[in-house]
Each structure stands twice: as structure tokens, then as C-alpha cells.
Motif scaffolding. Structure first.
Motif, PDB file in Angstrom:
ATOM      1  N   VAL A 177       0.844  -1.195   0.000  1.00 36.91           N
ATOM      2  CA  VAL A 177       0.000   0.000   0.000  1.00 36.91           C
ATOM      3  C   VAL A 177       0.880   1.246   0.000  1.00 36.91           C
ATOM      4  O   VAL A 177       1.846   1.344   0.769  1.00 36.91           O
ATOM      5  N   MET A 178       0.532   2.190  -0.883  1.00 40.06           N
ATOM      6  CA  MET A 178       1.318   3.417  -1.009  1.00 40.06           C
ATOM      7  C   MET A 178       0.500   4.615  -0.553  1.00 40.06           C
ATOM      8  O   MET A 178      -0.738   4.594  -0.558  1.00 40.06           O
ATOM      9  N   ALA A 179       1.202   5.680  -0.179  1.00 38.21           N
ATOM     10  CA  ALA A 179       0.525   6.928   0.170  1.00 38.21           C
ATOM     11  C   ALA A 179      -0.272   7.410  -1.038  1.00 38.21           C
ATOM     12  O   ALA A 179       0.221   7.404  -2.154  1.00 38.21           O
ATOM     13  N   GLY A 180      -1.502   7.806  -0.824  1.00 39.14           N
ATOM     14  CA  GLY A 180      -2.351   8.264  -1.910  1.00 39.14           C
ATOM     15  C   GLY A 180      -3.245   7.183  -2.476  1.00 39.14           C
ATOM     16  O   GLY A 180      -4.167   7.481  -3.259  1.00 39.14           O
ATOM     17  N   ASP A 181      -3.002   5.918  -2.121  1.00 42.70           N
ATOM     18  CA  ASP A 181      -3.860   4.837  -2.603  1.00 42.70           C
ATOM     19  C   ASP A 181      -5.277   5.002  -2.057  1.00 42.70           C
ATOM     20  O   ASP A 181      -5.482   5.423  -0.912  1.00 42.70           O
ATOM     21  N   VAL A 182      -6.244   4.659  -2.892  1.00 46.88           N
ATOM     22  CA  VAL A 182      -7.644   4.636  -2.476  1.00 46.88           C
ATOM     23  C   VAL A 182      -8.094   3.186  -2.500  1.00 46.88           C
ATOM     24  O   VAL A 182      -7.765   2.444  -3.437  1.00 46.88           O
ATOM     25  N   VAL A 183      -8.829   2.765  -1.488  1.00 48.84           N
ATOM     26  CA  VAL A 183      -9.199   1.354  -1.373  1.00 48.84           C
ATOM     27  C   VAL A 183     -10.710   1.184  -1.342  1.00 48.84           C
ATOM     28  O   VAL A 183     -11.431   2.028  -0.805  1.00 48.84           O
ATOM     29  N   ASP A 184     -11.182   0.102  -1.949  1.00 51.87           N
ATOM     30  CA  ASP A 184     -12.577  -0.309  -1.874  1.00 51.87           C
ATOM     31  C   ASP A 184     -12.638  -1.529  -0.967  1.00 51.87           C
ATOM     32  O   ASP A 184     -12.022  -2.561  -1.267  1.00 51.87           O
ATOM     33  N   LEU A 185     -13.374  -1.418   0.123  1.00 44.36           N
ATOM     34  CA  LEU A 185     -13.414  -2.482   1.124  1.00 44.36           C
ATOM     35  C   LEU A 185     -14.844  -2.844   1.481  1.00 44.36           C
ATOM     36  O   LEU A 185     -15.712  -1.968   1.580  1.00 44.36           O
ATOM     37  N   ILE A 186     -15.082  -4.126   1.696  1.00 41.19           N
ATOM     38  CA  ILE A 186     -16.360  -4.604   2.210  1.00 41.19           C
ATOM     39  C   ILE A 186     -16.117  -5.155   3.606  1.00 41.19           C
ATOM     40  O   ILE A 186     -15.172  -5.924   3.822  1.00 41.19           O
ATOM     41  N   GLY A 187     -16.962  -4.772   4.547  1.00 43.26           N
ATOM     42  CA  GLY A 187     -16.804  -5.284   5.893  1.00 43.26           C
ATOM     43  C   GLY A 187     -17.816  -4.690   6.846  1.00 43.26           C
ATOM     44  O   GLY A 187     -18.690  -3.914   6.447  1.00 43.26           O
ATOM     45  N   PRO A 188     -17.699  -5.018   8.122  1.00 45.87           N
ATOM     46  CA  PRO A 188     -18.616  -4.480   9.137  1.00 45.87           C
ATOM     47  C   PRO A 188     -18.463  -2.971   9.246  1.00 45.87           C
ATOM     48  O   PRO A 188     -17.343  -2.445   9.244  1.00 45.87           O
ATOM     49  N   ASP A 189     -19.577  -2.276   9.377  1.00 43.96           N
ATOM     50  CA  ASP A 189     -19.540  -0.815   9.486  1.00 43.96           C
ATOM     51  C   ASP A 189     -18.657  -0.354  10.640  1.00 43.96           C
ATOM     52  O   ASP A 189     -17.890   0.609  10.513  1.00 43.96           O
ATOM     53  N   LYS A 190     -18.755  -1.021  11.778  1.00 44.86           N
ATOM     54  CA  LYS A 190     -17.994  -0.605  12.956  1.00 44.86           C
ATOM     55  C   LYS A 190     -16.493  -0.705  12.714  1.00 44.86           C
ATOM     56  O   LYS A 190     -15.721   0.107  13.247  1.00 44.86           O
ATOM     57  N   VAL A 191     -16.077  -1.695  11.931  1.00 45.71           N
ATOM     58  CA  VAL A 191     -14.654  -1.846  11.630  1.00 45.71           C
ATOM     59  C   VAL A 191     -14.223  -0.815  10.598  1.00 45.71           C
ATOM     60  O   VAL A 191     -13.173  -0.173  10.736  1.00 45.71           O
ATOM     61  N   LEU A 192     -15.034  -0.642   9.561  1.00 47.98           N
ATOM     62  CA  LEU A 192     -14.703   0.328   8.514  1.00 47.98           C
ATOM     63  C   LEU A 192     -14.571   1.730   9.081  1.00 47.98           C
ATOM     64  O   LEU A 192     -13.709   2.504   8.656  1.00 47.98           O
ATOM     65  N   GLU A 193     -15.396   2.063  10.061  1.00 49.75           N
ATOM     66  CA  GLU A 193     -15.367   3.401  10.644  1.00 49.75           C
ATOM     67  C   GLU A 193     -14.051   3.688  11.367  1.00 49.75           C
ATOM     68  O   GLU A 193     -13.666   4.850  11.530  1.00 49.75           O
ATOM     69  N   LYS A 194     -13.361   2.654  11.789  1.00 50.80           N
ATOM     70  CA  LYS A 194     -12.082   2.839  12.469  1.00 50.80           C
ATOM     71  C   LYS A 194     -10.996   3.314  11.506  1.00 50.80           C
ATOM     72  O   LYS A 194     -10.047   3.986  11.905  1.00 50.80           O
ATOM     73  N   PHE A 195     -11.152   2.932  10.230  1.00 50.01           N
ATOM     74  CA  PHE A 195     -10.119   3.233   9.253  1.00 50.01           C
ATOM     75  C   PHE A 195     -10.488   4.361   8.305  1.00 50.01           C
ATOM     76  O   PHE A 195      -9.619   4.986   7.707  1.00 50.01           O
ATOM     77  N   ASP A 196     -11.788   4.610   8.137  1.00 47.11           N
ATOM     78  CA  ASP A 196     -12.230   5.672   7.224  1.00 47.11           C
ATOM     79  C   ASP A 196     -11.932   7.015   7.866  1.00 47.11           C
ATOM     80  O   ASP A 196     -12.508   7.345   8.915  1.00 47.11           O
ATOM     81  N   PRO A 197     -11.055   7.845   7.270  1.00 45.18           N
ATOM     82  CA  PRO A 197     -10.669   9.124   7.867  1.00 45.18           C
ATOM     83  C   PRO A 197     -11.813  10.113   7.996  1.00 45.18           C
ATOM     84  O   PRO A 197     -11.711  11.102   8.727  1.00 45.18           O
ATOM     85  N   ARG A 198     -12.935   9.880   7.316  1.00 46.92           N
ATOM     86  CA  ARG A 198     -14.058  10.805   7.399  1.00 46.92           C
ATOM     87  C   ARG A 198     -14.899  10.571   8.656  1.00 46.92           C
ATOM     88  O   ARG A 198     -15.702  11.393   9.017  1.00 46.92           O
ATOM     89  N   ASP A 199     -14.724   9.413   9.288  1.00 44.14           N
ATOM     90  CA  ASP A 199     -15.538   9.085  10.462  1.00 44.14           C
ATOM     91  C   ASP A 199     -14.861   9.552  11.745  1.00 44.14           C
ATOM     92  O   ASP A 199     -13.682   9.766  11.806  1.00 44.14           O
TER      93      ASP A 199
END
Length: 224
Positions: free
Chosen positions: A202-224
């Protein structure tokens, strides 16, 4: 909470505004038409009628403090360009702008649009795929509490391979795709790496598409 301003409340813009609000985003919906504003007023956080080509109007509603913006103006391309410029100058991080053709898309990218949307073209592709390939699913309803999200890879992931991150085993996250900027600056220059194996770093600037539990995704999504 994701904060989004949607400018232009025709069929496309009003749908985007309502779906964003339904998904939990705080939406500021804007249009010159009082009738269109009233139509979405009960579905979004704030719906107001003003001319968004005047930057002072956007400033009055703190549009610059929004995480993202959608410029969904369909009939007046000059207004679309001016609004896109205003939003970028005010500091909106991600501006999505609607284009009706390639020429409009190129102009919107030049004035600062981070993402250009071509609804008719995109829908045409999806319809053709759906008609030709019976296995193409137009919409997948995930179990309650699960989402497909796209966001910039967190800094803590930079320089690490997917094998090291162990997204699936450690976090129950399925990585669908990595979008990586190529030589140019536009969306057309993005390298799309579908279902990458564990060796991908993974490189700086990469954008990722992920499927998973909302509670887990919220830990990594910088907008949350």
C-alpha cells in the motif's frame, strides 16, 4: 459524520442528496429553485435556495467546512464551472462534478473537480453489461451492518503489504480494489488493481474499496 453539500437538485442531485442523508451523511442541499429545495427539505439536514455561483452565499453556510461536494447542475454548464471553482477555493476536499460529455469533463477537471461524474454514460455501461451478462448484478444488498466503502488508505497502512496488514483475518475486511494514481492527474490516469494478492504494498495516496462491518470500517475511514 460525513458532511456533504449538494448543489443542483434536479433528478440526479436530489437522488444523491437523499441517498447520502439516508446513509447517515449530513447534507446541505442547494438550488436556486424554491420548489426543488422544498421537495428535499424533509429528507436532508439543511435545504436552502440561493445562487451558488456567488461564493459569499456558500461561505454564509460554511460550505468550505464540508468534507465533500457534489455539483449536480445539469442545464447551465457555466454555472457548474463557477460553482466547482468556488467550492475548491473555499477548501472543500473532494468535489464531484456532473458532466454531460467529454469536453465538459475535461473543463471541470481543469478548474479543480476531483471527480467527474457522467451519469448517462455510466448508466449506459451498466445497462449493457446487465443485458449481455446475466451474471452481472446491478445492486447487491449487503447484510445489515455491512458496507462497501471507498476511502484513502490510512497512513498506518503505507509501506506495508496486504499480507502484513491481514485485513481479512485480523479485521474481517475484504479488499475489492486499489486505485492508484498514475502519471497524470485525472481520474482516467488511475490504475485500478482489482483483487490484489498479498504481495501488493500500500502506497501513500492509494484509495481502497473495502467490504466489511460498518464498525470496523469506521475505524479506518478518515471521514468518520
Amino acid at each position: 459524520m460525513l458532511k456533504v453539500v449538494v448543489v443542483g437538485l434536479g433528478r440526479f442531485g436530489s437522488t444523491v442528496a437523499r441517498e447520502l442523508a439516508r446513509g447517515g451523511a449530513e447534507v446541505l442541499a442547494v438550488d436556486r429553485s424554491t420548489k426543488l429545495v422544498e421537495a428535499v427539505a424533509d429528507d436532508v439536514a439543511v435545504a436552502v435556495g440561493f445562487d451558488a455561483t456567488d461564493a459569499s452565499n456558500l461561505e454564509a453556510y460554511d460550505a468550505g467546512g464540508m468534507d465533500a461536494a457534489v455539483v449536480a447542475i445539469g442545464t447551465n454548464f457555466e454555472s457548474s464551472v463557477l460553482v466547482t471553482m468556488n467550492l475548491k477555493r473555499l477548501g472543500v476536499g473532494e468535489v464531484y462534478a456532473k458532466a454531460l460529455n467529454d469536453m465538459q469533463a475535461a473543463v471541470l477537471e481543469r478548474v479543480g473537480a476531483d471527480h467527474v461524474i457522467t451519469p448517462e454514460e455510466d448508466m449506459g455501461r451498466r445497462l449493457a453489461d446487465h443485458m449481455i451478462h446475466d451474471s452481472v448484478v446491478d445492486f447487491v444488498e449487503l447484510p445489515e451492518g455491512y458496507s462497501l466503502r471507498r476511502f484513502k488508505a490510512p497512513a498506518s497502512w503505507h509501506g506495508k503489504s496486504l499480507a502484513e496488514l491481514k485485513l481479512l483475518t485480523a479485521h474481517r475486511l475484504n479488499l475489492v480494489q486499489v486505485l492508484r494514481q498514475g502519471a497524470g492527474d485525472g481520474e482516467a490516469d488511475l490504475e485500478k488493481i482489482a483483487l490484489p494478492d498479498g504481495s501488493l504494498v500500500v502506497m501513500a495516496g492509494d484509495v481502497v474499496d473495502l467490504i466489511g462491518p460498518d464498525k470496523v470500517l469506521e475505524k479506518f475511514d478518515p471521514r468518520d
